[in-house]
Design a protein around this motif. Sequence first.
Motif, PDB file in Angstrom:
ATOM      1  N   ALA A 109      72.847  23.227  80.238  1.00  0.00           N
ATOM      2  CA  ALA A 109      71.421  22.171  79.501  1.00  0.00           C
ATOM      3  C   ALA A 109      70.822  22.205  78.447  1.00  0.00           C
ATOM      4  O   ALA A 109      70.634  22.139  77.401  1.00  0.00           O
ATOM      5  N   PHE A 110      69.998  23.737  78.618  1.00  0.00           N
ATOM      6  CA  PHE A 110      69.795  24.739  78.015  1.00  0.00           C
ATOM      7  C   PHE A 110      70.167  25.085  77.108  1.00  0.00           C
ATOM      8  O   PHE A 110      69.703  24.586  75.878  1.00  0.00           O
ATOM      9  N   ASP A 111      70.760  25.523  77.367  1.00  0.00           N
ATOM     10  CA  ASP A 111      72.201  26.499  76.314  1.00  0.00           C
ATOM     11  C   ASP A 111      72.907  25.492  75.667  1.00  0.00           C
ATOM     12  O   ASP A 111      72.497  25.831  74.346  1.00  0.00           O
ATOM     13  N   PHE A 112      72.578  24.366  76.248  1.00  0.00           N
ATOM     14  CA  PHE A 112      73.703  22.724  75.013  1.00  0.00           C
ATOM     15  C   PHE A 112      71.968  22.791  73.334  1.00  0.00           C
ATOM     16  O   PHE A 112      72.528  22.632  72.550  1.00  0.00           O
ATOM     17  N   SER A 113      70.902  22.565  74.618  1.00  0.00           N
ATOM     18  CA  SER A 113      69.906  22.389  73.363  1.00  0.00           C
ATOM     19  C   SER A 113      69.105  23.200  72.960  1.00  0.00           C
ATOM     20  O   SER A 113      68.315  23.878  71.854  1.00  0.00           O
ATOM     21  N   ASN A 114      70.270  25.160  72.403  1.00  0.00           N
ATOM     22  CA  ASN A 114      69.879  26.338  72.067  1.00  0.00           C
ATOM     23  C   ASN A 114      68.888  26.412  72.285  1.00  0.00           C
ATOM     24  O   ASN A 114      68.364  27.386  71.472  1.00  0.00           O
ATOM     25  N   GLU A 115      68.422  27.154  73.648  1.00  0.00           N
ATOM     26  CA  GLU A 115      67.472  27.108  74.244  1.00  0.00           C
ATOM     27  C   GLU A 115      68.151  28.569  75.470  1.00  0.00           C
ATOM     28  O   GLU A 115      68.209  28.462  76.363  1.00  0.00           O
ATOM     29  N   LYS A 116      67.749  29.154  75.063  1.00  0.00           N
ATOM     30  CA  LYS A 116      68.531  30.628  75.923  1.00  0.00           C
ATOM     31  C   LYS A 116      67.504  30.797  76.838  1.00  0.00           C
ATOM     32  O   LYS A 116      66.318  31.465  76.388  1.00  0.00           O
ATOM     33  N   VAL A 117      67.935  30.289  77.948  1.00  0.00           N
ATOM     34  CA  VAL A 117      66.932  30.978  79.086  1.00  0.00           C
ATOM     35  C   VAL A 117      67.538  31.257  80.435  1.00  0.00           C
ATOM     36  O   VAL A 117      68.700  30.258  80.795  1.00  0.00           O
ATOM     37  N   SER A 118      66.780  32.019  81.267  1.00  0.00           N
ATOM     38  CA  SER A 118      67.861  32.597  82.366  1.00  0.00           C
ATOM     39  C   SER A 118      67.814  31.983  83.920  1.00  0.00           C
ATOM     40  O   SER A 118      66.861  31.216  83.292  1.00  0.00           O
ATOM     41  N   LEU A 119      68.628  32.451  84.357  1.00  0.00           N
ATOM     42  CA  LEU A 119      68.359  31.236  86.187  1.00  0.00           C
ATOM     43  C   LEU A 119      66.938  31.375  86.388  1.00  0.00           C
ATOM     44  O   LEU A 119      66.175  30.711  87.080  1.00  0.00           O
ATOM     45  N   ASP A 120      65.997  32.929  86.263  1.00  0.00           N
ATOM     46  CA  ASP A 120      65.296  33.294  87.179  1.00  0.00           C
ATOM     47  C   ASP A 120      64.194  32.472  86.046  1.00  0.00           C
ATOM     48  O   ASP A 120      63.163  31.826  86.883  1.00  0.00           O
ATOM     49  N   GLU A 121      64.061  32.388  84.690  1.00  0.00           N
ATOM     50  CA  GLU A 121      63.007  31.525  83.412  1.00  0.00           C
ATOM     51  C   GLU A 121      63.042  30.000  84.422  1.00  0.00           C
ATOM     52  O   GLU A 121      62.531  29.130  84.397  1.00  0.00           O
ATOM     53  N   ILE A 122      64.725  29.401  84.386  1.00  0.00           N
ATOM     54  CA  ILE A 122      64.563  27.911  84.869  1.00  0.00           C
ATOM     55  C   ILE A 122      64.072  27.684  86.436  1.00  0.00           C
ATOM     56  O   ILE A 122      62.938  26.314  86.424  1.00  0.00           O
ATOM     57  N   GLU A 123      64.119  28.768  86.802  1.00  0.00           N
ATOM     58  CA  GLU A 123      63.484  28.767  88.104  1.00  0.00           C
ATOM     59  C   GLU A 123      62.288  28.330  88.000  1.00  0.00           C
ATOM     60  O   GLU A 123      61.031  27.594  89.199  1.00  0.00           O
ATOM     61  N   CYS A 124      61.598  28.927  87.290  1.00  0.00           N
ATOM     62  CA  CYS A 124      60.213  29.220  87.343  1.00  0.00           C
ATOM     63  C   CYS A 124      59.925  27.695  86.619  1.00  0.00           C
ATOM     64  O   CYS A 124      59.151  27.123  87.218  1.00  0.00           O
ATOM     65  N   ILE A 125      60.738  27.646  85.203  1.00  0.00           N
ATOM     66  CA  ILE A 125      60.293  25.963  84.902  1.00  0.00           C
ATOM     67  C   ILE A 125      60.399  25.025  86.118  1.00  0.00           C
ATOM     68  O   ILE A 125      59.259  23.775  86.090  1.00  0.00           O
TER      69      ILE A 125
END
Length: 134
Positions: free
Chosen positions: A81-97
């Motif tokens: 979903a983040f990729d689809f929004s053109n927001e390149k975020v790692s799984l670790d960053e997603i965990e943090c969010i």
Amino acid sequence: SNELLDTYNFTEFKDLCAAVRSGNLEGFNKAMQVYLDVFIKKGIYLVLEKVKTLVYRNLIKLVYRIENKASTLKLAKIEQAFDFSNEKVSLDEIECIIANLIFNGHIKGYISHKLRMLVLSKANPFPLNSFATL
């Protein structure tokens, strides 16, 4: 509502409001960029950056709905979903969010780091009243 924004000539907030409601991270970022000078001049840019938390919550809620309201969401699905929004975020960053969203009461659940999953509460996993402290 758009009518209220029009009444007080706050049209620069229309795109932001639509993006927040729908969890459209790309739309939020674009609206912030387009009206950057206006928001800085009005002294509200940093406050609006904090609203991005609500966009993250609604994006994850959208994934939850797409996954038929499953009580567990793979972090890889949220990453898509983040990729689809053109927001390149790692799984670790997603965990943090997600950890911050949980800590602040915007999502009810926990993260299984080992399984790379978000486990959501079966009762009201996305409480609205949590944004009184945003």
